[in-house]
Design a protein around this motif. Sequence first.
Motif, PDB file in Angstrom:
ATOM      1  N   ALA A 153     -26.093  -8.481   5.805  1.00 19.51           N
ATOM      2  CA  ALA A 153     -26.175  -8.815   4.548  1.00 19.51           C
ATOM      3  C   ALA A 153     -27.569  -8.717   4.177  1.00 19.51           C
ATOM      4  O   ALA A 153     -27.659  -8.672   2.537  1.00 19.51           O
ATOM      5  CB  ALA A 153     -25.853 -10.526   5.470  1.00 19.51           C
ATOM      6  N   SER A 157     -29.389  -6.703   0.217  1.00 18.90           N
ATOM      7  CA  SER A 157     -30.063  -6.621  -0.874  1.00 18.90           C
ATOM      8  C   SER A 157     -31.402  -6.007  -0.505  1.00 18.90           C
ATOM      9  O   SER A 157     -31.728  -5.717  -2.177  1.00 18.90           O
ATOM     10  CB  SER A 157     -30.432  -8.421  -0.373  1.00 18.90           C
ATOM     11  N   GLN A 175     -20.643  -5.055   6.563  1.00 21.21           N
ATOM     12  CA  GLN A 175     -20.280  -6.923   5.855  1.00 21.21           C
ATOM     13  C   GLN A 175     -18.354  -7.129   5.993  1.00 21.21           C
ATOM     14  O   GLN A 175     -18.179  -8.109   6.946  1.00 21.21           O
ATOM     15  CB  GLN A 175     -20.956  -7.252   4.564  1.00 21.21           C
ATOM     16  N   GLY A 229     -28.586 -17.281   3.337  1.00 20.52           N
ATOM     17  CA  GLY A 229     -29.394 -15.744   2.343  1.00 20.52           C
ATOM     18  C   GLY A 229     -31.192 -16.079   2.078  1.00 20.52           C
ATOM     19  O   GLY A 229     -31.959 -15.751   2.352  1.00 20.52           O
ATOM     20  N   ASN A 287     -25.135 -13.204   0.113  1.00 22.86           N
ATOM     21  CA  ASN A 287     -25.997 -12.155  -0.552  1.00 22.86           C
ATOM     22  C   ASN A 287     -26.074 -12.036  -1.770  1.00 22.86           C
ATOM     23  O   ASN A 287     -27.587 -11.581  -2.120  1.00 22.86           O
ATOM     24  CB  ASN A 287     -24.761 -10.996  -1.011  1.00 22.86           C
TER      25      ASN A 287
END
Length: 441
Positions: A153, A157, A175, A229, A287
Amino acid sequence: MRHVEVSLRPQTREPVLAVLDSERIDYTVVPADDDSEYDALVSFTLPKNAVEVVLDELEEAGLGEDDHTVIVTADTVISRKFGALKQRYTKTLDDERLARHELYAESEGLMSTLPVYVTLTLVSAIVATAGLLLDSAAVVVGSMVIAPLIGPALAASVGTVLNEHDLFWTGVTYQLLGVGIAIAGAATFAWLSKSLFLVPPGIDVVEIDEVSERVLPNLLSLFVAFGAGIAGVLSLSTGVSVALVGVMIAAALIPPAAAAGIAIAWGVPNAAVGSLILVFVNLLGVNITGLFTLWAMGYRPHIRAETGIARQLVRRRLVVFTIVILVLSTFLVGVTWASYERASLENDVTTEAEAVLDSPAYQDVSLVEVELFLEEGLLFEPAIRLEEGTLLEQPERIVITVEQPADDDHPELASELDDRISTEIGDDVTVHVRFVEYDTA
């Protein structure tokens, strides 16, 4: 604090040392061996928040990948010059973040090898499925601890904001693979549990508390993913241990995936759809907030010319993720609204029943419970009726349970409650009154 060692080529030695002198950084230089391709080894220590700034200046002076740079964590530094250097940097959140080089290395290091990743994800899904079937929150939490989902995850990014395509696609692939393995593993284990009679035959799995909250999620579930996140990115970018935050990210993904597998194994498609929507909404939520947080913290590609490309990628993916989340969230909004409608209706019925029972004629009668039912005696569930997929269905029968002494008789109470409640809610609904009699010893 970070200790930096750089093996310098002959052409980069003087420019690099000039930058260190201008920044008043204490350093040592050790000449290289005669047969080495490098000219010297220079080492110096920096505050964590100064690494990216200093390395950017060194790269502008000529430091490149043909040189050899190593960055390690330093526990203690005893130096007057280092104390002065440390005081030159503020203590804001942005200044606590890792350099982009360390961020890349940390996110890459969180990615397990494929066999380990697949095995841990499968084990986590099986444990979560067992925990849901056992209705055990402790077992479900244990399944989150072993799930290796935080690495992919965060890698996706980081790969986007740094314009590292390989890291991004590796994170995305891991993922999707992890979610697929979790759902398939949970469905297989749930089917085996059902076939081998490891769970009571005829059990309604949708009515298990740990399962029902994942097959009928409301809009608040999305904020769990958003929080996961943001927390994941902050823990990674500031060098804080990501182990506990990884549990939070796993909490947004593994139990819903296990619930989807259970619903598939038991042949309840509407429940499976609800769980799958929750899985993908949470996945996108992790995300999108991770991507936004990294960009807001000022992370940019290593090559400045790629900053514009990275900005376009970030905007494009944020827009796509947001649109998909909004589409999928319509289900969550429907469930949330339905839950509100159910609570409001129950509250209205309870209020009217209590108003009737406040009469002096019923001073010995007390309200026990209000139940809302659909036809055929099914318990009213306005959020979604999983057997038929109907949404926001109104009740057709209301059962009010009251308690009264054994020697009391109130035959008129049922009709009075029926008139009062039918007038209030404005629906053609049948009101039944269940009397529970008691004796006092």
